[in-house]
Design a protein around this motif. Structure first.
Motif, PDB file in Angstrom:
ATOM      1  N   LEU A  56      52.288 -11.561 -43.087  1.00  0.00           N
ATOM      2  CA  LEU A  56      51.530 -10.504 -43.753  1.00  0.00           C
ATOM      3  C   LEU A  56      50.189 -11.126 -44.127  1.00  0.00           C
ATOM      4  CD1 LEU A  56      51.568  -7.582 -44.919  1.00  0.00           C
ATOM      5  CD2 LEU A  56      52.248  -8.615 -47.104  1.00  0.00           C
ATOM      6  N   GLU A  57      49.143 -10.730 -43.423  1.00  0.00           N
ATOM      7  CA  GLU A  57      47.828 -11.340 -43.577  1.00  0.00           C
ATOM      8  C   GLU A  57      46.832 -10.340 -44.167  1.00  0.00           C
ATOM      9  OE1 GLU A  57      47.077 -14.378 -43.165  1.00  0.00           O
ATOM     10  OE2 GLU A  57      48.413 -15.282 -41.688  1.00  0.00           O
ATOM     11  N   THR A  58      45.715 -10.881 -44.605  1.00  0.00           N
ATOM     12  CA  THR A  58      44.609 -10.073 -45.122  1.00  0.00           C
ATOM     13  C   THR A  58      43.565  -9.905 -44.027  1.00  0.00           C
ATOM     14  OG1 THR A  58      44.960 -10.901 -47.362  1.00  0.00           O
ATOM     15  CG2 THR A  58      42.810  -9.928 -46.884  1.00  0.00           C
ATOM     16  N   ALA A  59      43.094  -8.691 -43.828  1.00  0.00           N
ATOM     17  CA  ALA A  59      42.080  -8.428 -42.806  1.00  0.00           C
ATOM     18  C   ALA A  59      41.023  -7.488 -43.350  1.00  0.00           C
ATOM     19  CB  ALA A  59      42.720  -7.820 -41.554  1.00  0.00           C
ATOM     20  N   SER A  60      39.800  -7.676 -42.905  1.00  0.00           N
ATOM     21  CA  SER A  60      38.710  -6.767 -43.246  1.00  0.00           C
ATOM     22  C   SER A  60      38.853  -5.510 -42.397  1.00  0.00           C
ATOM     23  CB  SER A  60      37.361  -7.443 -42.977  1.00  0.00           C
ATOM     24  OG  SER A  60      36.290  -6.555 -43.231  1.00  0.00           O
ATOM     25  N   TRP A  61      38.799  -4.346 -43.041  1.00  0.00           N
ATOM     26  CA  TRP A  61      39.009  -3.088 -42.317  1.00  0.00           C
ATOM     27  C   TRP A  61      37.716  -2.666 -41.618  1.00  0.00           C
ATOM     28  CZ3 TRP A  61      39.881   2.340 -44.871  1.00  0.00           C
ATOM     29  CH2 TRP A  61      40.227   3.255 -43.878  1.00  0.00           C
ATOM     30  N   GLY A  62      37.736  -2.814 -40.305  1.00  0.00           N
ATOM     31  CA  GLY A  62      36.590  -2.559 -39.439  1.00  0.00           C
ATOM     32  C   GLY A  62      36.508  -3.692 -38.435  1.00  0.00           C
ATOM     33  N   LEU A  63      36.889  -3.441 -37.200  1.00  0.00           N
ATOM     34  CA  LEU A  63      37.052  -4.517 -36.215  1.00  0.00           C
ATOM     35  C   LEU A  63      35.723  -5.172 -35.852  1.00  0.00           C
ATOM     36  CD1 LEU A  63      39.705  -5.429 -34.597  1.00  0.00           C
ATOM     37  CD2 LEU A  63      38.476  -4.548 -32.616  1.00  0.00           C
ATOM     38  N   PHE A 136      43.750  -6.306 -34.231  1.00  0.00           N
ATOM     39  CA  PHE A 136      43.012  -7.249 -35.062  1.00  0.00           C
ATOM     40  C   PHE A 136      42.241  -8.223 -34.191  1.00  0.00           C
ATOM     41  CE2 PHE A 136      46.983  -9.408 -34.249  1.00  0.00           C
ATOM     42  CZ  PHE A 136      46.721 -10.761 -34.285  1.00  0.00           C
ATOM     43  N   GLU A 137      41.233  -8.833 -34.796  1.00  0.00           N
ATOM     44  CA  GLU A 137      40.364  -9.778 -34.096  1.00  0.00           C
ATOM     45  C   GLU A 137      39.973 -10.920 -35.024  1.00  0.00           C
ATOM     46  OE1 GLU A 137      39.407 -10.560 -31.297  1.00  0.00           O
ATOM     47  OE2 GLU A 137      39.161  -8.861 -29.934  1.00  0.00           O
ATOM     48  N   PHE A 138      39.464 -12.013 -34.414  1.00  0.00           N
ATOM     49  CA  PHE A 138      38.922 -13.151 -35.148  1.00  0.00           C
ATOM     50  C   PHE A 138      37.432 -13.277 -34.840  1.00  0.00           C
ATOM     51  CE2 PHE A 138      43.391 -14.205 -34.361  1.00  0.00           C
ATOM     52  CZ  PHE A 138      43.825 -14.542 -35.636  1.00  0.00           C
ATOM     53  N   TRP A 139      36.647 -13.525 -35.867  1.00  0.00           N
ATOM     54  CA  TRP A 139      35.197 -13.719 -35.708  1.00  0.00           C
ATOM     55  C   TRP A 139      34.773 -14.947 -36.499  1.00  0.00           C
ATOM     56  CZ3 TRP A 139      30.731 -13.337 -38.891  1.00  0.00           C
ATOM     57  CH2 TRP A 139      29.511 -13.205 -38.190  1.00  0.00           C
ATOM     58  N   LYS A 140      34.085 -15.876 -35.825  1.00  0.00           N
ATOM     59  CA  LYS A 140      33.675 -17.112 -36.499  1.00  0.00           C
ATOM     60  C   LYS A 140      32.448 -16.849 -37.363  1.00  0.00           C
ATOM     61  CE  LYS A 140      34.337 -21.117 -34.671  1.00  0.00           C
ATOM     62  NZ  LYS A 140      34.282 -22.360 -33.838  1.00  0.00           N
ATOM     63  N   GLN A 141      32.586 -17.133 -38.650  1.00  0.00           N
ATOM     64  CA  GLN A 141      31.518 -16.920 -39.608  1.00  0.00           C
ATOM     65  C   GLN A 141      30.544 -18.102 -39.608  1.00  0.00           C
ATOM     66  OE1 GLN A 141      33.139 -14.469 -43.143  1.00  0.00           O
ATOM     67  NE2 GLN A 141      34.778 -15.937 -42.738  1.00  0.00           N
ATOM     68  N   PRO A 142      29.349 -17.906 -40.183  1.00  0.00           N
ATOM     69  CA  PRO A 142      28.349 -18.987 -40.193  1.00  0.00           C
ATOM     70  C   PRO A 142      28.866 -20.299 -40.777  1.00  0.00           C
ATOM     71  CG  PRO A 142      27.329 -16.924 -40.820  1.00  0.00           C
ATOM     72  CD  PRO A 142      28.796 -16.651 -40.727  1.00  0.00           C
ATOM     73  N   GLN A 144      31.705 -21.472 -40.267  1.00  0.00           N
ATOM     74  CA  GLN A 144      32.711 -21.909 -39.300  1.00  0.00           C
ATOM     75  C   GLN A 144      34.141 -21.486 -39.663  1.00  0.00           C
ATOM     76  OE1 GLN A 144      31.572 -23.353 -36.284  1.00  0.00           O
ATOM     77  NE2 GLN A 144      29.743 -22.592 -37.350  1.00  0.00           N
ATOM     78  N   SER A 145      34.319 -20.752 -40.768  1.00  0.00           N
ATOM     79  CA  SER A 145      35.632 -20.186 -41.065  1.00  0.00           C
ATOM     80  C   SER A 145      35.809 -18.904 -40.255  1.00  0.00           C
ATOM     81  CB  SER A 145      35.766 -19.899 -42.558  1.00  0.00           C
ATOM     82  OG  SER A 145      34.834 -18.911 -42.967  1.00  0.00           O
ATOM     83  N   TRP A 146      37.032 -18.409 -40.216  1.00  0.00           N
ATOM     84  CA  TRP A 146      37.329 -17.245 -39.394  1.00  0.00           C
ATOM     85  C   TRP A 146      37.531 -16.001 -40.244  1.00  0.00           C
ATOM     86  CZ3 TRP A 146      36.818 -17.372 -34.258  1.00  0.00           C
ATOM     87  CH2 TRP A 146      36.852 -18.613 -33.623  1.00  0.00           C
ATOM     88  N   LEU A 147      36.865 -14.935 -39.851  1.00  0.00           N
ATOM     89  CA  LEU A 147      37.092 -13.621 -40.449  1.00  0.00           C
ATOM     90  C   LEU A 147      38.124 -12.891 -39.604  1.00  0.00           C
ATOM     91  CD1 LEU A 147      36.227 -11.271 -42.424  1.00  0.00           C
ATOM     92  CD2 LEU A 147      34.700 -10.530 -40.576  1.00  0.00           C
ATOM     93  N   VAL A 148      39.179 -12.420 -40.239  1.00  0.00           N
ATOM     94  CA  VAL A 148      40.163 -11.572 -39.564  1.00  0.00           C
ATOM     95  C   VAL A 148      39.808 -10.128 -39.881  1.00  0.00           C
ATOM     96  CG1 VAL A 148      42.600 -11.011 -39.300  1.00  0.00           C
ATOM     97  CG2 VAL A 148      41.920 -13.353 -39.865  1.00  0.00           C
ATOM     98  N   SER A 149      39.693  -9.301 -38.860  1.00  0.00           N
ATOM     99  CA  SER A 149      39.349  -7.890 -39.060  1.00  0.00           C
ATOM    100  C   SER A 149      40.344  -7.015 -38.312  1.00  0.00           C
ATOM    101  CB  SER A 149      37.920  -7.606 -38.583  1.00  0.00           C
ATOM    102  OG  SER A 149      37.801  -7.849 -37.187  1.00  0.00           O
ATOM    103  N   THR A 150      40.395  -5.750 -38.692  1.00  0.00           N
ATOM    104  CA  THR A 150      41.387  -4.857 -38.107  1.00  0.00           C
ATOM    105  C   THR A 150      40.825  -3.449 -37.957  1.00  0.00           C
ATOM    106  OG1 THR A 150      43.706  -4.126 -38.301  1.00  0.00           O
ATOM    107  CG2 THR A 150      42.393  -4.108 -40.319  1.00  0.00           C
ATOM    108  N   THR A 151      41.476  -2.668 -37.122  1.00  0.00           N
ATOM    109  CA  THR A 151      41.170  -1.252 -36.956  1.00  0.00           C
ATOM    110  C   THR A 151      42.471  -0.482 -36.867  1.00  0.00           C
ATOM    111  OG1 THR A 151      39.897   0.358 -35.650  1.00  0.00           O
ATOM    112  CG2 THR A 151      41.083  -1.311 -34.422  1.00  0.00           C
ATOM    113  N   ILE A 152      42.435   0.787 -37.273  1.00  0.00           N
ATOM    114  CA  ILE A 152      43.609   1.657 -37.229  1.00  0.00           C
ATOM    115  C   ILE A 152      43.502   2.575 -36.020  1.00  0.00           C
ATOM    116  CG2 ILE A 152      44.817   3.552 -38.405  1.00  0.00           C
ATOM    117  CD1 ILE A 152      43.896   2.270 -41.058  1.00  0.00           C
TER     118      ILE A 152
END
Length: 230
Positions: A56-63, A136-142, A144-152
């Motif tokens: 069960l992970e946390t994701a930003s809503w908006g891929l 869900f997707e992964f995006w490398k932030q400035p 160098q950490s990863w943002l997890v995002s999602t869409t419904i």
């Protein structure tokens, strides 16, 4: 579409029922959650030892796809239309490899009436929350950490939900969660998987009630927003 959520229940309470190995979602009760907020997703991923874990992970809503220049693109991708998800560059890699389920206590939709837009809250007709099919997707932030995002994922409305809006989320039954999030599904099997999931959606599993128009302002966030109105 599905553009506002109610997150009034802690999805970690379903840890045993969903067979979660890891809970990384930091729950805070919210009653008026817009895109851009953090939401829970259920995924299956390999750990450092090569073991498959259900998380069960946390994701930003908006891929936000890996090739995006910045995160602003996510505000246009909080929903993915099931009819075009296999072809759209925004989603076609995620649906092949990164599918998830979102355990959501409820969501809001607006009906257009002669007196203006009437908001409704949609909830599960049973004891469980609503489970929505997502990507869900992964995006490398400035840094160098990863943002997890999602869409419904969404589809054409059916049953009584047609009376409110012409789109609705793709709901997952408990039996279909395992199948949808399984990362072992090969790309050639994904179209059939999508058809299977769309075919099992049952709008009768959703209850709804009218709520006050205060829900339209995202700065309003209190339990009373979800209460039924006459």
């Amino acid at each position: 579409m599905c553009g506002r959520l109610n997150m009034s229940l802690d999805p970690a309470d379903l840890a045993d029922e969903l067979r979660l190995d890891v809970v990384s979602y930091d729950y805070t009760p919210r009653y008026n959650v817009p895109p851009g907020s953090f939401v829970p997703i259920v995924v299956e991923r390999l750990d450092e030892d090569g073991q498959l874990n259900r998380r069960l992970e946390t994701a930003s809503w908006g891929l936000v796809p890996a090739w995006a220049k910045d995160t602003k693109i996510g505000f246009k991708a909080f929903n993915a239309r099931s009819e075009t998800v296999l072809e759209k560059p925004m989603f076609r890699q995620a649906i092949k490899r990164r599918r998830c389920a979102l355990p959501i206590p409820g969501y809001y939709e607006w009906e257009v009436t002669d007196d203006g837009k009437q908001p409704w809250m949609m909830t599960s007709a049973g004891d469980d929350p609503l489970f929505m099919a997502g990507l869900f997707e992964f995006w490398k932030q400035p840094d160098q950490s990863w943002l997890v995002s999602t869409t419904i994922m969404t589809m054409e409305s059916a049953g009584h939900l047609q009376d409110v809006h012409h789109r609705m989320p793709v709901f997952l039954s408990r039996a279909h969660i395992d199948e949808w999030i399984d990362p072992a599904t090969v790309s050639s099997e994904v179209p059939a998987l999508l058809d299977s999931v769309l075919g099992q959606v049952d709008p009768a599993g959703v209850d709804r009630h009218k709520v006050g128009k205060e829900i339209g302002n995202v700065r309003n966030d209190r339990p009373e927003l979800a209460r039924p109105v006459a």
